[in-house]
Scaffold this motif. Sequence first.
Motif, short mmCIF file in Angstrom:
data_model
loop_
_atom_site.label_atom_id
_atom_site.label_comp_id
_atom_site.label_asym_id
_atom_site.label_seq_id
_atom_site.Cartn_x
_atom_site.Cartn_y
_atom_site.Cartn_z
N VAL A 149 -15.22 32.87 31.70
CA VAL A 149 -14.29 31.74 31.67
C VAL A 149 -14.98 30.39 31.62
N GLY A 150 -16.28 30.35 31.92
CA GLY A 150 -17.00 29.08 31.94
C GLY A 150 -17.08 28.52 33.36
N GLU A 151 -18.12 27.72 33.58
CA GLU A 151 -18.38 27.22 34.93
C GLU A 151 -17.26 26.34 35.47
N ASP A 152 -16.72 25.44 34.63
CA ASP A 152 -15.68 24.52 35.11
C ASP A 152 -14.43 25.27 35.55
N PHE A 153 -13.98 26.21 34.71
CA PHE A 153 -12.76 26.95 35.05
C PHE A 153 -13.01 27.89 36.23
#
Length: 476
Positions: free
Chosen positions: A20-24
């Motif tokens: 999902v990616g680091e931010d999410f």
Amino acid sequence: MADVERDQWARFKGRLRTNVGEDFYTSWFARMDLERIHDDCVHMTVPTKFLKSWIQAHYADRVLTCWQSEAPSVKRVEITVRTAMRCAAPVKDAKAPQDERRADSNQSRPAPELRNTATAPVSASHEALGGSPLDPRLTFATFVMGRSNTLAHAAARQVAEGRRGDSVMFNPLYIHAGVGLGKTHLLQAVTWAGNSNPERKVLYLTAEKFMYGFVAALKSQTALAFKEALRGIDVLVIDDLQFLQGKSTQSEFCHTLNALIDAGRQVVIAADRPPSDLESLDDRVRSRLAGGLVVEMGSLGEELRLEILKSRVSAAKAHHATFDVPMPVLEYLAKTITHNGRDLEGAINRLLAHSKLNATAVTLEMAEREVRDLVRPIEPKRVKIEDIQRVVARQYNVSRSDLLSSRRTANVVRPRQVAMYLAKTLTLRSLPEIGRRFGGRDHTTVLHAVRKIEALVSKDLTLSDEVELLKRQLQE
């Protein structure tokens, strides 16, 4: 917790973070804990209902896929909301850096003991996305219709009964009215009715809550996730828009409004004045709001006030069967309490309290005594310059922007002078203030207009009649 499960949990988190990616991951999954793995089901917990519903609605498949990559026997994932008393201790990631293990340790404490200030803004933004509180009494079933609110009710009802994928007819729907005339009732009714359809997500936010959530998201560096969450809403309902402040907040609201409308999502907004009069808002926002359906809810007529009183008495009888208000008392209240619907409800509450606590029947004499402070003396209506401009523009078939422009044609100059004259005679505004509200004109221009109309009214009967008609319209 077994070592095998601990290892699986660590690998699952790493896989999900990559997916999902680091931010999410930081925004939506950092506070998700593993409770247990039982048979073919993984049981996980999150701290809020909103997180649970958001993850289930948008990431359920990804979460299950990541688990199945680590444990092929897993067939389903169950997410529950943990409370402060039953906050399960998270499984430590043996390979995680020391800072991350310390953060996980902080999350395992009961909520009242949390002192990690970095998580507070995250909670605040998530709380905002959970919506503002709803009053269970404010539904379409309890909304009393009259001539002044029929159109607003019909438009709100159509929005509430829409389905995902339907074409949006009025977007945004903008409802404006004074205090206590039913704006919030309609907006909450839309939210209650809309959320009864499991296919749609309807979010009700006050402008204050929107600002609170956005600022919190900025502080916690989760603004991207906050924006994406808002733009995933099917129907966004914003109340009390006149309180929206701050350039960055207004800019984000404008972007969110544009994104939702362009995506065919519905936006419903309420304020105490029309879009053109929200001077604190950016011109782009006002223009987009005015491009939808703008509906005004007028003052409550005596017949409507009487029906509202009857409705409130019926609601009170559901809990106090012996409570009764004679018709002469209701008629007296409807005739004398004219300001807004909240005063009417307050009057019924007073009669109920007096009747129940003193074990006495409601009489006209008692009603006159108990609600005397709600019976306000009839005062001249406070006229706004914006009202004058609108009424004059309609009377002379020109636009409000014409009155504010530099045009010098005869069909614009005379209405502009009349509007300035009325602004001087019906308001307490100074000449420089009036000039500023008419396109930044000098006070000498306003003075000239006032003297010009004063002179003409004394000898031009037609103009005199027109000015008197405009005054009556503005003071009604």
